[in-house]
Write a protein that holds these residues in place. Sequence first.
Motif, short mmCIF file in Angstrom:
data_model
loop_
_atom_site.label_atom_id
_atom_site.label_comp_id
_atom_site.label_asym_id
_atom_site.label_seq_id
_atom_site.Cartn_x
_atom_site.Cartn_y
_atom_site.Cartn_z
N ILE A 80 0.77 -1.03 0.15
CA ILE A 80 0.00 0.08 -0.20
C ILE A 80 0.90 1.25 -0.04
O ILE A 80 1.13 2.35 -0.96
CB ILE A 80 -1.36 -0.05 0.99
CG1 ILE A 80 -2.01 -0.74 0.99
CG2 ILE A 80 -1.55 1.68 1.04
CD1 ILE A 80 -2.67 -1.08 2.44
N ALA A 139 2.56 1.22 -3.24
CA ALA A 139 1.69 2.07 -4.40
C ALA A 139 1.18 3.53 -4.22
O ALA A 139 0.96 4.92 -4.86
CB ALA A 139 0.07 1.63 -4.55
N ILE A 140 1.00 4.44 -2.67
CA ILE A 140 1.28 5.50 -2.68
C ILE A 140 2.37 6.88 -3.19
O ILE A 140 1.78 7.55 -3.72
CB ILE A 140 1.18 5.62 -1.39
CG1 ILE A 140 -0.59 5.23 -0.62
CG2 ILE A 140 0.96 7.02 -0.20
CD1 ILE A 140 -0.80 4.85 1.14
N LEU A 181 -5.83 6.52 -3.75
CA LEU A 181 -5.61 4.58 -4.07
C LEU A 181 -7.30 4.25 -4.42
O LEU A 181 -8.14 4.88 -4.17
CB LEU A 181 -5.53 3.94 -3.03
CG LEU A 181 -3.73 4.04 -2.39
CD1 LEU A 181 -3.39 2.89 -1.27
CD2 LEU A 181 -2.84 4.43 -3.54
N GLU A 232 -8.67 1.11 -5.41
CA GLU A 232 -8.77 0.02 -5.28
C GLU A 232 -10.19 -0.97 -5.97
O GLU A 232 -10.69 -1.17 -5.79
CB GLU A 232 -10.34 -0.48 -3.12
CG GLU A 232 -9.15 0.42 -2.43
CD GLU A 232 -10.23 0.47 -0.87
OE1 GLU A 232 -10.78 -0.35 -0.90
OE2 GLU A 232 -9.99 1.46 -0.51
N VAL A 268 -4.11 -1.85 -5.16
CA VAL A 268 -4.13 -1.13 -5.50
C VAL A 268 -3.05 0.02 -6.20
O VAL A 268 -2.47 -0.58 -6.75
CB VAL A 268 -4.19 -0.20 -3.75
CG1 VAL A 268 -5.17 -1.06 -2.78
CG2 VAL A 268 -2.73 -0.55 -2.78
N TYR A 269 -3.60 1.39 -6.78
CA TYR A 269 -2.95 1.85 -7.67
C TYR A 269 -3.68 3.75 -7.60
O TYR A 269 -4.18 3.87 -7.11
CB TYR A 269 -2.56 1.72 -9.35
CG TYR A 269 -3.69 1.64 -9.42
CD1 TYR A 269 -4.60 2.56 -10.29
CD2 TYR A 269 -5.12 0.51 -9.58
CE1 TYR A 269 -5.38 2.99 -10.91
CE2 TYR A 269 -6.45 0.69 -10.14
CZ TYR A 269 -6.18 1.90 -11.11
OH TYR A 269 -7.55 1.77 -11.57
N ASP A 270 -2.22 4.31 -7.83
CA ASP A 270 -2.77 5.83 -7.59
C ASP A 270 -2.59 6.23 -9.00
O ASP A 270 -1.86 6.41 -9.67
CB ASP A 270 -1.48 6.42 -6.60
CG ASP A 270 -2.18 7.84 -6.51
OD1 ASP A 270 -2.12 8.56 -7.66
OD2 ASP A 270 -0.99 8.88 -6.23
#
Length: 275
Positions: free
Chosen positions: A76, A79-80, A101, A103, A240-242
């Motif tokens: 997490i 990804a941030i 993020l 999800e 998860v991704y930005d």
Amino acid sequence: MLKSLKKVTALLLAGAMVLVLAGCSSGTTQSATTGEINGGGSTSVQKIIDAVGSEYTALNPDIKFTYSGTGSSDGIKGAISGTYSFGCSSRDLKTEEKTNLTEMIFAYDGIAIIVNPENTVSGLTKIQLAEIYTGEITNWSEVGGKDAPIVVVSREDGSGTRTATEELVGFTEQLKGSATIKEGNGNVQTTVAVNPNAIGYVSLTFVNKTVKALDVDGVKATVDNVLNKTYALSRPFVAVYDATKVDDATLAFLNFLMSKDGQKIVTKNGGITVL
């Protein structure tokens, strides 16, 4: 003469069509079929993600794909920060982790409570599990087993499996101080497999003949019981991704993961599909 002219015309039209198709192909798929995808996070999802990544790169050989099993919290955070192009968690995200993020739940999983096959205990209640892991119950004889000390095996801080287990079991006290801490599902599995007095917890995908999964509150740890929601220890697998940082190659991979072909790979590797 007329036949020759027709032949030349046909050849020119065929050549033009090839050029058009080539131009369309390179213009519409290049960004999704070339590049580097760098994921990381939960070890519970690694079998699935590695298998999907392997198939995806076989279909798109110009893609370089890597996934690092470093724990849900790290996935997490990565990804941030952009360290990872996508992260994976084997637990629900905390409120403070949700910032910016996106999800995507791509599978579900059960958490199996495992013991050595020599252990005569076949099941425990959630209350008993909580008391074992917090140190109130210390001997197998207290839960119907032989007179032997219980060796508690748990996961490291930041593990999604640990967080999910503690939440689902309902720990009200801290983990007992003498617990053996192991990183990754595989290390927990092997530790329990060689110690007749050990107890641990792993993703269902890590249960094999070297360990025995216990019933929880009288319900077996099976895929069917996770799906019908009778098995208490179940959780989501989340990617998860930005959206402000993610590239086309990563999005294309995640789309493949959610496709029918991707979900078939999820099933083959022990996950419970969302389709």
